[in-house]
Structures are given as C-alpha cells and as structure tokens.
Design a protein around this motif. Structure first.
Motif, PDB file in Angstrom:
ATOM      1  N   ASN A   1       4.867  13.451  -9.174  1.00 21.05           N
ATOM      2  CA  ASN A   1       3.885  13.504  -8.086  1.00 21.05           C
ATOM      3  C   ASN A   1       4.449  12.996  -6.757  1.00 21.05           C
ATOM      4  O   ASN A   1       3.891  12.125  -6.104  1.00 21.05           O
ATOM      5  CB  ASN A   1       2.629  12.693  -8.464  1.00 21.05           C
ATOM      6  N   ARG A   2       5.595  13.577  -6.420  1.00 25.48           N
ATOM      7  CA  ARG A   2       6.236  13.145  -5.183  1.00 25.48           C
ATOM      8  C   ARG A   2       6.922  14.365  -4.573  1.00 25.48           C
ATOM      9  O   ARG A   2       8.101  14.625  -4.808  1.00 25.48           O
ATOM     10  CB  ARG A   2       7.258  12.056  -5.514  1.00 25.48           C
ATOM     11  N   ILE A   3       6.166  15.090  -3.810  1.00 29.94           N
ATOM     12  CA  ILE A   3       6.712  16.303  -3.200  1.00 29.94           C
ATOM     13  C   ILE A   3       7.356  15.893  -1.882  1.00 29.94           C
ATOM     14  O   ILE A   3       6.689  15.441  -0.949  1.00 29.94           O
ATOM     15  CB  ILE A   3       5.606  17.364  -2.972  1.00 29.94           C
TER      16      ILE A   3
ATOM     17  N   GLY B   1      11.843   2.601   3.542  1.00 27.45           N
ATOM     18  CA  GLY B   1      11.047   3.605   4.251  1.00 27.45           C
ATOM     19  C   GLY B   1      10.758   4.777   3.344  1.00 27.45           C
ATOM     20  O   GLY B   1      11.656   5.268   2.662  1.00 27.45           O
ATOM     21  N   HIS B   2       9.510   5.191   3.309  1.00 26.04           N
ATOM     22  CA  HIS B   2       9.194   6.410   2.548  1.00 26.04           C
ATOM     23  C   HIS B   2       9.485   7.590   3.475  1.00 26.04           C
ATOM     24  O   HIS B   2       8.896   7.682   4.551  1.00 26.04           O
ATOM     25  CB  HIS B   2       7.710   6.390   2.144  1.00 26.04           C
ATOM     26  N   PRO B   3      10.382   8.505   3.081  1.00 22.73           N
ATOM     27  CA  PRO B   3      10.748   9.602   3.996  1.00 22.73           C
ATOM     28  C   PRO B   3       9.540  10.394   4.474  1.00 22.73           C
ATOM     29  O   PRO B   3       9.536  10.887   5.603  1.00 22.73           O
ATOM     30  CB  PRO B   3      11.669  10.485   3.148  1.00 22.73           C
TER      31      PRO B   3
ATOM     32  N   GLY C   1       9.578  -4.850   1.742  1.00 23.81           N
ATOM     33  CA  GLY C   1       9.590  -3.994   0.552  1.00 23.81           C
ATOM     34  C   GLY C   1       8.180  -3.649   0.137  1.00 23.81           C
ATOM     35  O   GLY C   1       7.197  -4.081   0.741  1.00 23.81           O
ATOM     36  N   GLY C   2       8.084  -2.876  -0.939  1.00 25.00           N
ATOM     37  CA  GLY C   2       6.724  -2.504  -1.332  1.00 25.00           C
ATOM     38  C   GLY C   2       6.645  -1.897  -2.709  1.00 25.00           C
ATOM     39  O   GLY C   2       7.546  -2.088  -3.514  1.00 25.00           O
ATOM     40  N   GLY C   3       5.599  -1.117  -2.905  1.00 22.43           N
ATOM     41  CA  GLY C   3       4.767  -0.425  -1.947  1.00 22.43           C
ATOM     42  C   GLY C   3       5.567   0.286  -0.853  1.00 22.43           C
ATOM     43  O   GLY C   3       6.731   0.555  -0.991  1.00 22.43           O
ATOM     44  N   THR C   4       4.864   0.563   0.200  1.00 21.21           N
ATOM     45  CA  THR C   4       5.453   1.336   1.294  1.00 21.21           C
ATOM     46  C   THR C   4       5.283   0.620   2.634  1.00 21.21           C
ATOM     47  O   THR C   4       4.208   0.709   3.247  1.00 21.21           O
ATOM     48  CB  THR C   4       4.797   2.736   1.353  1.00 21.21           C
ATOM     49  N   PRO C   5       6.330  -0.069   3.102  1.00 20.16           N
ATOM     50  CA  PRO C   5       6.204  -0.726   4.409  1.00 20.16           C
ATOM     51  C   PRO C   5       5.791   0.241   5.518  1.00 20.16           C
ATOM     52  O   PRO C   5       5.035  -0.133   6.423  1.00 20.16           O
ATOM     53  CB  PRO C   5       7.612  -1.278   4.639  1.00 20.16           C
TER      54      PRO C   5
ATOM     55  N   PHE D   1       0.813  -1.229   0.000  1.00 18.51           N
ATOM     56  CA  PHE D   1       0.000   0.000   0.000  1.00 18.51           C
ATOM     57  C   PHE D   1       0.842   1.273   0.000  1.00 18.51           C
ATOM     58  O   PHE D   1       1.906   1.325   0.616  1.00 18.51           O
ATOM     59  CB  PHE D   1      -0.935   0.008   1.226  1.00 18.51           C
ATOM     60  N   CYS D   2       0.350   2.282  -0.726  1.00 21.22           N
ATOM     61  CA  CYS D   2       0.942   3.621  -0.699  1.00 21.22           C
ATOM     62  C   CYS D   2      -0.225   4.598  -0.637  1.00 21.22           C
ATOM     63  O   CYS D   2      -1.269   4.349  -1.246  1.00 21.22           O
ATOM     64  CB  CYS D   2       1.716   3.931  -1.975  1.00 21.22           C
ATOM     65  N   GLU D   3      -0.002   5.739   0.035  1.00 20.78           N
ATOM     66  CA  GLU D   3      -1.096   6.719   0.137  1.00 20.78           C
ATOM     67  C   GLU D   3      -1.293   7.500  -1.149  1.00 20.78           C
ATOM     68  O   GLU D   3      -2.382   7.982  -1.417  1.00 20.78           O
ATOM     69  CB  GLU D   3      -0.829   7.665   1.301  1.00 20.78           C
ATOM     70  N   ALA D   4      -0.235   7.683  -1.933  1.00 17.96           N
ATOM     71  CA  ALA D   4      -0.367   8.449  -3.190  1.00 17.96           C
ATOM     72  C   ALA D   4       0.504   7.813  -4.257  1.00 17.96           C
ATOM     73  O   ALA D   4       1.526   7.196  -3.940  1.00 17.96           O
ATOM     74  CB  ALA D   4       0.066   9.889  -2.953  1.00 17.96           C
ATOM     75  N   LEU D   5       0.091   7.982  -5.496  1.00 21.75           N
ATOM     76  CA  LEU D   5       0.825   7.374  -6.603  1.00 21.75           C
ATOM     77  C   LEU D   5       1.958   8.281  -7.077  1.00 21.75           C
ATOM     78  O   LEU D   5       1.714   9.434  -7.460  1.00 21.75           O
ATOM     79  CB  LEU D   5      -0.128   7.124  -7.779  1.00 21.75           C
ATOM     80  N   CYS D   6       3.175   7.780  -7.056  1.00 22.29           N
ATOM     81  CA  CYS D   6       4.281   8.487  -7.705  1.00 22.29           C
ATOM     82  C   CYS D   6       4.238   8.017  -9.152  1.00 22.29           C
ATOM     83  O   CYS D   6       4.326   6.811  -9.416  1.00 22.29           O
ATOM     84  CB  CYS D   6       5.618   8.115  -7.089  1.00 22.29           C
ATOM     85  N   THR D   7       4.111   8.962 -10.058  1.00 21.03           N
ATOM     86  CA  THR D   7       3.757   8.567 -11.432  1.00 21.03           C
ATOM     87  C   THR D   7       4.925   7.973 -12.220  1.00 21.03           C
ATOM     88  O   THR D   7       4.763   7.642 -13.390  1.00 21.03           O
ATOM     89  CB  THR D   7       3.184   9.770 -12.196  1.00 21.03           C
ATOM     90  N   PHE D   8       6.103   7.847 -11.612  1.00 19.32           N
ATOM     91  CA  PHE D   8       7.220   7.187 -12.317  1.00 19.32           C
ATOM     92  C   PHE D   8       7.339   5.735 -11.885  1.00 19.32           C
ATOM     93  O   PHE D   8       8.129   4.989 -12.435  1.00 19.32           O
ATOM     94  CB  PHE D   8       8.539   7.911 -11.985  1.00 19.32           C
ATOM     95  N   CYS D   9       6.559   5.318 -10.875  1.00 18.39           N
ATOM     96  CA  CYS D   9       6.858   4.087 -10.144  1.00 18.39           C
ATOM     97  C   CYS D   9       6.498   2.819 -10.929  1.00 18.39           C
ATOM     98  O   CYS D   9       5.409   2.712 -11.481  1.00 18.39           O
ATOM     99  CB  CYS D   9       6.105   4.095  -8.817  1.00 18.39           C
ATOM    100  N   ALA D  10       7.430   1.870 -10.934  1.00 17.77           N
ATOM    101  CA  ALA D  10       7.204   0.612 -11.661  1.00 17.77           C
ATOM    102  C   ALA D  10       6.968  -0.561 -10.697  1.00 17.77           C
ATOM    103  O   ALA D  10       7.009  -1.719 -11.116  1.00 17.77           O
ATOM    104  CB  ALA D  10       8.399   0.328 -12.565  1.00 17.77           C
ATOM    105  N   CYS D  11       6.753  -0.273  -9.409  1.00 19.13           N
ATOM    106  CA  CYS D  11       6.588  -1.368  -8.432  1.00 19.13           C
ATOM    107  C   CYS D  11       5.131  -1.840  -8.388  1.00 19.13           C
ATOM    108  O   CYS D  11       4.228  -1.127  -8.813  1.00 19.13           O
ATOM    109  CB  CYS D  11       6.969  -0.884  -7.034  1.00 19.13           C
ATOM    110  N   HIS D  12       4.909  -3.020  -7.814  1.00 22.28           N
ATOM    111  CA  HIS D  12       3.539  -3.509  -7.621  1.00 22.28           C
ATOM    112  C   HIS D  12       2.984  -2.868  -6.359  1.00 22.28           C
ATOM    113  O   HIS D  12       3.449  -3.157  -5.259  1.00 22.28           O
ATOM    114  CB  HIS D  12       3.533  -5.036  -7.446  1.00 22.28           C
ATOM    115  N   LYS D  13       2.017  -1.979  -6.551  1.00 24.41           N
ATOM    116  CA  LYS D  13       1.494  -1.274  -5.372  1.00 24.41           C
ATOM    117  C   LYS D  13      -0.005  -1.095  -5.494  1.00 24.41           C
ATOM    118  O   LYS D  13      -0.596  -1.263  -6.565  1.00 24.41           O
ATOM    119  CB  LYS D  13       2.174   0.093  -5.184  1.00 24.41           C
ATOM    120  N   ARG D  14      -0.616  -0.719  -4.356  1.00 27.50           N
ATOM    121  CA  ARG D  14      -2.042  -0.424  -4.329  1.00 27.50           C
ATOM    122  C   ARG D  14      -2.175   0.914  -3.629  1.00 27.50           C
ATOM    123  O   ARG D  14      -1.668   1.081  -2.498  1.00 27.50           O
ATOM    124  CB  ARG D  14      -2.762  -1.541  -3.554  1.00 27.50           C
TER     125      ARG D  14
HETATM  126  S1  SF4 Z   1       6.122   2.287  -4.055  1.00 30.59           S
HETATM  127 FE1  SF4 Z   1       7.162   4.189  -3.406  1.00 30.59          FE
HETATM  128  S2  SF4 Z   1       7.718   5.101  -5.359  1.00 30.59           S
HETATM  129 FE2  SF4 Z   1       6.120   3.607  -5.811  1.00 30.59          FE
HETATM  130  S3  SF4 Z   1       4.124   4.695  -5.702  1.00 30.59           S
HETATM  131 FE3  SF4 Z   1       4.526   3.825  -3.713  1.00 30.59          FE
HETATM  132  S4  SF4 Z   1       5.504   5.486  -2.574  1.00 30.59           S
HETATM  133 FE4  SF4 Z   1       5.693   5.985  -4.724  1.00 30.59          FE
END
Ligand code: SF4
Ligand SMILES: C[S@@+](CC[C@H](N)C(=O)[O-])C[C@H]1O[C@@H](n2cnc3c(N)ncnc32)[C@H](O)[C@@H]1O
Length: 452
Positions: free
Chosen positions: A182-184, A145-147, A110-114, A59-72
C-alpha cells in the motif's frame, strides 16, 4: 550458503541497544533514576562532545502495510500544532535538569513521517529548540522524508535550519510490491525530491530499500537497485523486511505469509543485491547500510568512529541522546528510557509536567561491558576481550563461536573475534552469543524478527 542460512536463520534482535528492549529490567528502573542518569551523563559529556536529540513525529497520511514503526495514521493536519507544543514542553522538562546550555551535536527527525508536518510548523518547533541550546561545531542534522509528501519548501526550510542529511523511504519500485504494501510511489517522484535535495546542497542523501517484501522477486529487486543507481544516493539502507505482525500497533496486513519470499529467496535478494550494489561502487558499512566512499558513513567506518543507536548507524556519537515525542527512546549510556506509545497519553503526561517515560533499563557493570562488545561487533565487526572487560560466561561464548569458526563466519585469535566477509550477514547471530540477558532468559514466545 543455503545450509548456513538454514542453520543460522533464527529469530534475533537487531541490536540497536543492549540490553534489547524486551530484556530491559523494569524492576531497576524509575523515572527518578532516569533523570539522575541524564544529569550524570550531561555533566560528564555536554561540554566535550555535546548531546543528541531525536524527535519522533508519528503521523502518516496512509498506512504502508509492511511498516513496523510507531505511527499514527490520520489525514487531519490539525494534530500538528498540539503535538509540536507537547514536544517543546517535554524538551523544557529536560532543560530543567541541565545546569548549563546544552551543546547540540546531533538532531534527527524520525517517524512516522516528519514531512507530514508543514515546513512552517517544523520551523517553529526547531527554532523553539535552537533558542535554548548552543549549536556545536559541525552539527549533524538529519531527517526522514517521505518522497510522496516532501516539498521543495520542506527541503529548503530544513536546510536553512542546518540540516544536511535526508533519507527517503523508497522500499521497492515494483508495482506489484508497491500495491501489496500500500505504497504507490513512482520513480519520478523520488527522482524529483532527490534532485531538489541535491540542488539545495544536501550532502548526505540516503534511500531506504527493503528486501524480503511480499511478492518481491529478484527481478523486482534488481530493477529497484538499477533505478536507484540512476539517482546515485550517497548512502543506502538495505533493510531486511522485519515481519512482526504480532507486535501491537504495527498493522502488517494486506498480504499473507505465503506472499513473502522464502528464507532462501530472501537470502538471495540480500546476497545478489549486495553484490550488485558493490559492483556499482557502494561499500557495505556495518549491517544493513551501504555508502559511497566520499560519504561520512564510510569515512567514520575507516576512522573507527562508526556508532549504532536507535536511529541505526551514525557517524558521530554523543553519550546522551534525548528522545522526544511519543514512543521515543532515550539513551544516557548508563540507562535507556522509552516514552509512552500513544499520542493521547504522551500529551496528557507532558501537560501534567512529567517526563513521559514509561519503561527503561539501568545498565549494571556487566551490561556496560557486553554493550561495548556488541557495539564493537555491529560497527567494527570485531572485538577484543581483556581482564578489564570480561565476564564469567565468556568461555561458554567462545565455545559457541567454535561452530561459527568452523563455518568460516568468524576468526578467533586469542581473545579477539573478527567477523569474516562471509560472516557479515550473520553479525546478529555473532552478537547473540554475548547477549547474556537473552541467554539467561530464552524467550518462550516469538519477539524478534528472523536474523536473515
Ligand atoms: S512510517 Fe513511513 S513506512 Fe511507515 S506507515 Fe508511515 S509512511 Fe509508511
Ligand atoms: C519511518 S520510515 C521513513 C520515513 C517515511 N515515513 C517514509 O515512509 O518514507 C523509516 C524506514 O523504516 C523502514 N521500515 C519500516 N518498516 C519496516 C519493516 N517492517 N522491515 C524493515 N524495514 C522497515 C523503511 O525502509 C522506512 O523507509
């Protein structure tokens, strides 16, 4: 150099596995065979080196539009507990295969965002796992960790549970780039979490930087590297932006291809970025990674212990890596398996009492030989062939390497291949020469990002 880039910048795998995922042969795979392979490897290796666990927390709270990971993407934190319960259930399904307590050597979140998950929930998950294992001497526990959402409590809780390494996603500090992806994420935030981690006692702090992002100029890159140096992380990932908008679920948008640096500009970002990092005291380790001399990653390189798996480079190696969570990939050395890619399917299958693998590959003798050579090239930048580890197409591969030898990217001495300093950036191209599965079945459509 530019003409070399023109010549060698082609789509190619990143070789976190061999065969690479698009070349897995589904016809050889079944969940039963996967379980047999896990049992075999566990019996061969648990008492010696132990095992690794990778947990995918999507899980991530917001989508970073460059991201190639498997996330929700979700803001609903009510998803945390049911998901973690499924992960523990999946782990119990693996435990049923083992005839003794697993010895846990490596653990990576890993993630997503642990750090989407609360410290208390992460603690419950990890304690649930730890009560079923024996922890190895000198364990290697790490997390991403997402800063923007890593709290001091996250860092302290995970430290108390044995974590000593953390990697923070930084990417780039330039406001224009941050807006496009989209990652301020202000520098002050990264500074704060890095300093907390250091105060608490983490010894392997890493920052992820990415070159080739939309609107990224050399000035932006240089600024990012110089700001990063103010915090002196022990190691750095310096990733090439993988532009793969055709991959389902990736969601790369908010910019178009014209906003991306050209092949040549991207190459310069890498070349000049690498030079600056080296001037600042970092040493390139394998591909994409840099480390200070004291860090384990560099130490494992010089002691020839560097390993590469789905998590990237690691300083220790176990034959068995169990991947838990949606989309997680597991590796038993003789086989790979990947879990289903949506949270709903994942939870449903686990509830039904099945290990949720959907696809995979059982390696044959030839795959095992090629896998070893590609791993040697990716980690040690050299490999040697002898009568025990050759294959019929080798002559052909050496023929293809002649061109790279003429371009001074590799040195060939009898049966040994060494990638030169100039050739480092083309490591993926050298590995591709030995990729028999890809060679026999050249892709008709685009599946990989560019090698450079
Ligand atoms: S995994 Fe990280 S880089 Fe990818 S959308 Fe989520 S927060 Fe952004
Ligand atoms: C799962 S994320 C890190 C944890 C956390 N979600 C965060 O964003 O900080 C892992 C890393 O993968 C890298 N990454 C993601 N998408 C990428 C892409 N398209 N090309 C290159 N690297 C990418 C980024 O550097 C990112 O920090």
């Amino acid at each position: 150099m530019n003409s070399l880039i023109d010549k060698y910048n082609i789509p190619g795998p990143r070789y976190t596995s061999y065969p690479t995922v698009p070349y897995w042969d589904e016809s050889t795979f079944s969940p039963e065979k996967w379980k047999d392979s896990v049992i075999r490897t566990f019996n061969e290796s648990n008492s010696k080196e132990g095992i690794s666990i990778y947990i995918h927390l999507p899980f991530c709270e917001a989508l970073c539009t460059f991201c190639a990971c498997h996330k929700r993407i979700t803001k609903q934190h009510s998803v945390e507990i049911p998901y973690l319960e499924s992960v523990l259930k999946e782990w119990k399904l693996y435990l049923e295969l083992f005839n003794e307590k697993p010895k846990l050597k490596e653990l990576h979140l890993g993630g997503g965002t642990p750090t989407f998950f609360s410290p208390a929930n992460l603690k419950t998950l990890l304690e649930g796992i730890f009560e079923t294992v024996e922890i190895a001497e000198h364990p290697e526990f790490s997390f991403e960790g997402h800063p923007n959402n890593t709290s001091k409590d996250h860092l302290q809780t995970l430290y108390n549970l044995g974590f000593r390494r953390v990697s923070f996603g930084v990417q780039d500090y330039d406001p224009k780039v941050q807006k496009a992806i989209n990652r301020i994420q202000p520098f002050e935030k990264v500074k704060e979490v890095t300093e907390w981690a250091r105060e608490i006692g983490y010894r392997g702090i890493s920052h992820d930087l990415v070159f080739g992002l939309p609107h990224q100029s050399w000035e932006a890159m240089e600024h990012t590297i110089r700001k990063t140096m103010e915090l002196k992380p022990d190691r750095l990932a310096f990733y090439s932006y993988a532009h793969v908008p055709w991959v389902k679920g990736v969601g790369q948008r908010g910019f178009d291809e014209n906003d991306l640096p050209s092949g040549e500009e991207k190459r310069r970002l890498y070349e000049d970025g690498k030079k600056l990092l080296e001037d600042l005291g970092y040493i390139e380790v394998g591909m994409d990674h840099f480390s200070l001399e004291h860090d384990d990653l560099y130490q494992s390189l010089i002691h020839k212990k560097l390993h590469r798996n789905f998590m990237g480079y690691t300083s220790s190696n176990t034959q068995l890596m169990v991947g838990l969570g949606m989309s997680a990939i597991s590796d038993s050395w003789y086989a790979f398996a990947q879990n289903v890619k949506t949270v709903e399917e994942y939870q449903k299958i686990v509830e039904e009492g099945e290990i949720p693998v959907v696809k995979g590959h059982i390696l044959n003798e030839e795959d095992l030989i090629v896998r070893r050579h590609i791993l040697n090239l990716m980690c040690q930048l050299e490999t040697t062939f002898d009568s025990q580890n050759s294959f019929p197409e080798l002559e052909n591969a050496f023929e293809m390497l002649k061109e790279m030898e003429n371009d001074h990217l590799v040195e060939i001495n009898d049966n040994q291949i060494k990638i030169t300093e100039k050739g480092r950036a083309f490591t993926r191209n050298v590995a591709m020469v030995f990729d028999l599965r890809m060679m026999r079945n050249k892709p008709e459509t685009r599946i990989f990002s560019m090698t450079i």
